[in-house]
Scaffold this motif. Structure first.
Motif, PDB file in Angstrom:
ATOM      1  N   VAL A 293       0.742  -1.433   0.134  1.00  0.00           N
ATOM      2  CA  VAL A 293      -0.080   0.143   0.067  1.00  0.00           C
ATOM      3  C   VAL A 293       0.827   1.178   0.305  1.00  0.00           C
ATOM      4  N   ASP A 294       0.368   2.229  -0.538  1.00  0.00           N
ATOM      5  CA  ASP A 294       1.096   3.593  -0.284  1.00  0.00           C
ATOM      6  C   ASP A 294       1.569   4.098   1.160  1.00  0.00           C
ATOM      7  N   LEU A 295       2.456   4.949   1.102  1.00  0.00           N
ATOM      8  CA  LEU A 295       2.624   5.626   2.560  1.00  0.00           C
ATOM      9  C   LEU A 295       1.556   6.240   2.753  1.00  0.00           C
ATOM     10  N   PRO A 296       1.298   6.335   4.202  1.00  0.00           N
ATOM     11  CA  PRO A 296       0.263   6.971   4.832  1.00  0.00           C
ATOM     12  C   PRO A 296       0.286   8.503   4.500  1.00  0.00           C
ATOM     13  N   GLN A 297      -1.034   9.074   4.861  1.00  0.00           N
ATOM     14  CA  GLN A 297      -1.151  10.509   4.668  1.00  0.00           C
ATOM     15  C   GLN A 297      -1.252  11.211   5.988  1.00  0.00           C
ATOM     16  N   GLN A 298      -0.914  12.416   5.915  1.00  0.00           N
ATOM     17  CA  GLN A 298      -0.994  13.209   7.227  1.00  0.00           C
ATOM     18  C   GLN A 298      -1.879  14.390   6.940  1.00  0.00           C
ATOM     19  N   GLY A 299      -3.101  14.599   7.556  1.00  0.00           N
ATOM     20  CA  GLY A 299      -3.901  15.807   7.238  1.00  0.00           C
ATOM     21  C   GLY A 299      -4.367  15.588   5.675  1.00  0.00           C
ATOM     22  N   GLY A 300      -4.576  14.410   5.225  1.00  0.00           N
ATOM     23  CA  GLY A 300      -4.894  14.385   3.873  1.00  0.00           C
ATOM     24  C   GLY A 300      -3.736  14.573   2.835  1.00  0.00           C
ATOM     25  N   GLU A 301      -2.833  14.907   3.308  1.00  0.00           N
ATOM     26  CA  GLU A 301      -1.749  14.972   2.208  1.00  0.00           C
ATOM     27  C   GLU A 301      -0.399  14.110   2.554  1.00  0.00           C
ATOM     28  N   ARG A 302       0.236  13.687   1.650  1.00  0.00           N
ATOM     29  CA  ARG A 302       1.678  13.114   1.536  1.00  0.00           C
ATOM     30  C   ARG A 302       2.712  13.289   0.833  1.00  0.00           C
ATOM     31  N   LEU A 303       3.694  13.309   1.176  1.00  0.00           N
ATOM     32  CA  LEU A 303       4.741  13.708   0.406  1.00  0.00           C
ATOM     33  C   LEU A 303       5.844  12.137   0.379  1.00  0.00           C
ATOM     34  N   GLY A 304       5.715  11.832  -1.111  1.00  0.00           N
ATOM     35  CA  GLY A 304       6.729  11.092  -1.383  1.00  0.00           C
ATOM     36  C   GLY A 304       7.645  11.344  -2.497  1.00  0.00           C
ATOM     37  N   LEU A 305       8.845  10.511  -2.449  1.00  0.00           N
ATOM     38  CA  LEU A 305       9.829  10.810  -3.458  1.00  0.00           C
ATOM     39  C   LEU A 305       9.974  10.003  -4.714  1.00  0.00           C
ATOM     40  N   ILE A 306      10.329  10.402  -5.750  1.00  0.00           N
ATOM     41  CA  ILE A 306      10.489   9.369  -6.904  1.00  0.00           C
ATOM     42  C   ILE A 306      11.871   9.282  -7.074  1.00  0.00           C
ATOM     43  N   LEU A 307      12.226   8.140  -6.868  1.00  0.00           N
ATOM     44  CA  LEU A 307      13.602   7.335  -6.954  1.00  0.00           C
ATOM     45  C   LEU A 307      13.720   6.739  -8.179  1.00  0.00           C
ATOM     46  N   GLY A 308      15.099   6.181  -8.434  1.00  0.00           N
ATOM     47  CA  GLY A 308      15.282   5.278  -9.722  1.00  0.00           C
ATOM     48  C   GLY A 308      16.858   5.868 -10.058  1.00  0.00           C
ATOM     49  N   SER A 309      17.009   4.899 -11.295  1.00  0.00           N
ATOM     50  CA  SER A 309      18.491   4.944 -11.679  1.00  0.00           C
ATOM     51  C   SER A 309      18.261   5.509 -13.294  1.00  0.00           C
ATOM     52  N   GLY A 310      19.560   5.602 -13.680  1.00  0.00           N
ATOM     53  CA  GLY A 310      19.257   6.039 -15.325  1.00  0.00           C
ATOM     54  C   GLY A 310      20.896   6.021 -16.101  1.00  0.00           C
ATOM     55  N   TYR A 311      21.002   6.462 -17.183  1.00  0.00           N
ATOM     56  CA  TYR A 311      22.258   6.408 -17.577  1.00  0.00           C
ATOM     57  C   TYR A 311      22.762   7.876 -18.159  1.00  0.00           C
ATOM     58  N   GLY A 312      23.894   8.187 -18.179  1.00  0.00           N
ATOM     59  CA  GLY A 312      24.386   9.556 -18.645  1.00  0.00           C
ATOM     60  C   GLY A 312      25.749   9.160 -19.583  1.00  0.00           C
ATOM     61  N   ILE A 313      26.119  10.144 -20.353  1.00  0.00           N
ATOM     62  CA  ILE A 313      27.175  10.360 -21.125  1.00  0.00           C
ATOM     63  C   ILE A 313      28.214  11.027 -20.391  1.00  0.00           C
ATOM     64  N   SER A 314      29.358  10.203 -20.360  1.00  0.00           N
ATOM     65  CA  SER A 314      30.561  10.783 -19.384  1.00  0.00           C
ATOM     66  C   SER A 314      31.177  12.151 -20.097  1.00  0.00           C
ATOM     67  N   ALA A 315      31.382  13.002 -19.261  1.00  0.00           N
ATOM     68  CA  ALA A 315      31.911  14.310 -19.643  1.00  0.00           C
ATOM     69  C   ALA A 315      33.243  14.358 -20.476  1.00  0.00           C
ATOM     70  N   ASP A 316      34.118  13.217 -20.583  1.00  0.00           N
ATOM     71  CA  ASP A 316      35.270  13.266 -21.449  1.00  0.00           C
ATOM     72  C   ASP A 316      34.853  12.181 -22.862  1.00  0.00           C
ATOM     73  N   CYS A 317      33.743  11.639 -22.803  1.00  0.00           N
ATOM     74  CA  CYS A 317      33.398  10.795 -23.813  1.00  0.00           C
ATOM     75  C   CYS A 317      33.641  11.881 -25.350  1.00  0.00           C
ATOM     76  N   GLU A 318      34.427  11.055 -26.103  1.00  0.00           N
ATOM     77  CA  GLU A 318      34.842  11.911 -27.167  1.00  0.00           C
ATOM     78  C   GLU A 318      33.669  11.696 -28.503  1.00  0.00           C
ATOM     79  N   ASP A 319      33.049  10.536 -28.606  1.00  0.00           N
ATOM     80  CA  ASP A 319      31.984  10.237 -29.512  1.00  0.00           C
ATOM     81  C   ASP A 319      30.628  10.739 -28.913  1.00  0.00           C
ATOM     82  N   LYS A 320      30.445  11.521 -28.715  1.00  0.00           N
ATOM     83  CA  LYS A 320      29.146  11.939 -28.076  1.00  0.00           C
ATOM     84  C   LYS A 320      27.933  11.576 -29.053  1.00  0.00           C
ATOM     85  N   GLU A 321      27.857  11.667 -30.038  1.00  0.00           N
ATOM     86  CA  GLU A 321      26.819  11.272 -31.088  1.00  0.00           C
ATOM     87  C   GLU A 321      26.525   9.953 -30.792  1.00  0.00           C
TER      88      GLU A 321
END
Length: 422
Positions: A293-321
């Protein structure tokens, strides 16, 4: 907020460590070619075991098919080694062109990545509208996008339906309140088992105080705010679960996954953990029927955080395209469909998400989807400081003392604020 130290200065001490992960191909930001003259792009990712590697290779095959003019090489390391080796590679300028990053750690590594522009996204074939609302925050820091998410996650409450039935405690429902949570913890606690597994990990213990207070422990300016009165009060409420005898207590600070492990073993009625473990809990070896179940609410409101992972391009990558095209494939429709269909991860791409639920047993499919729908509502991106990992490393070992009444959470938060705050 403290000014971040340059990455190279901060990581130089680790430069003597091994640079290449687990026998995988080496390769940094410089352009290299395979034997057939194609540009070689190295993709660096973590993997816990053979099943993880198999899943990555399935995504690699998709990216390779979509980019026949690029030689894509996968290198991987176990989670516990991955960031150590990434830190070392930063010191040597040997970061893979496509590098994986956990969103909660980006604040300490953002300088390793190229900022992504609208033109970059177009080159990668990416439309931001295809991704879950708020998910681009996962790979953003200080308002700048440094990568693209491949999965999304959020924290939720898992509960043992059998224990709730045995104690006659009403099962929680979406939109429940913290009063409902308190009643559930008390009702599900017996002499044989506590109602709740006390969390030791960052989000396993912080999520309920954040939801209850409506406050993140880092303010909107990026400054550490562990001593925000509302957050402190909510943290004291959380610690009182153990003080009042409703929480299963970790025996030592080394038991970092305590609450979740106790739940998985069928020793407690409830615990907080991420959506990434939903399938594991549904298939638990203890044999109980799991609910979520979702996290509980306080006073009808709840703050939750979106989490996860991803991929990026390294700053020194020469073949960016070429790297951008590989990145686009790794978060593209086919790769996201593969992730979702395996049930291993909840994909960031909206159109792929139904396949995640279709991978589940029919008897639980609708219930899990309803819980996810509620959990992924009204989330915001996590705010963190450049030394956020160190903040949590300072707090976590003291939580056992808090739960056993030897110190207070207010004192622990105050000490961390003094050490890492302005």
């Amino acid at each position: 907020m403290k000014t971040p130290k340059p990455l190279v200065a901060a990581i130089a001490a680790g430069a003597a460590l091994t640079l290449t992960a687990c026998g995988a191909p080496s390769g940094g930001g410089g352009t290299s070619s395979g034997g057939d003259g194609k540009p070689r792009i190295v993709w660096d990712m973590w993997a816990a075991g053979e099943s993880d590697v198999d899943a990555l290779e399935a995504q690699l095959a998709i990216a390779q098919e979509e980019n026949p003019d690029v030689d894509i090489q996968l290198q991987h390391a176990p989670w516990n080694d991955y960031f150590t080796k990434l830190t070392t590679n930063l010191a040597s300028g040997n970061v893979a062109c496509v590098t994986s990053m956990n969103g909660q750690r980006l604040s300490g590594y953002y300088e390793a990545f190229m900022p992504l522009t609208a033109e970059d996204l177009a080159t990668a074939g990416i439309d931001e509208a295809d991704f879950t609302e708020g998910s681009l925050d996962i790979m953003s820091y200080d308002g700048q996008l440094y990568g693209l998410p491949y999965d999304v996650a959020a924290m939720m409450v898992y509960y043992n339906k059998d224990m709730f039935a045995e104690t006659g405690t009403a099962e929680p429902e979406a939109g429940w309140s913290f009063d409902d949570f308190d009643a559930a913890v008390a009702g599900a606690t017996t002499d044989a088992h506590p109602g709740f597994g006390m969390g030791m990990g960052e989000f396993q213990w912080m999520s309920l105080p954040i939801a209850r207070s409506g406050t993140q422990p880092v303010d909107e300016s990026g400054a550490l705010a562990l001593t925000d009165p509302d957050f402190v009060e909510a943290s004291e409420w959380y610690a009182a679960i153990a003080e009042d005898g409703y929480g299963s207590l970790p025996p030592s600070a080394s038991d970092t996954g305590w609450g979740e492990q106790e739940y998985q073993a069928g020793n407690v009625a409830m615990a907080v953990d991420g959506t990434w473990n939903a399938v594991s809990y549904l298939n638990n070896e203890a044999g109980f029927e799991a609910g979520m179940v979702d996290l509980p609410q306080q006073g009808g409101e709840r703050l939750g955080l979106i989490l996860g992972s991803g991929y990026g391009i390294s700053a020194d990558c020469e073949d960016k395209e070429a790297a951008l095209k590989v990145l686009g494939s790794l978060v593209g429709e086919a790769a996201q469909d593969q992730i979702a269909s395996s049930g291993r991860s909840y994909p960031a791409r909206i159109d792929s998400q139904p396949l995640y639920f279709e991978s589940l047993e029919e008897g639980v499919r609708d219930e899990v989807q309803a819980a996810f729908d509620a959990t992924f509502t009204g989330l915001e991106g996590q705010r963190s400081t450049p030394d956020w990992a160190q903040v949590n490393e300072a707090i976590q070992p003291q939580l056992v003392s808090v739960y056993t009444g030897q110190t207070t959470i207010a004192d622990v938060l105050e000490q961390a604020q003094q050490q890492f705050g302005e």
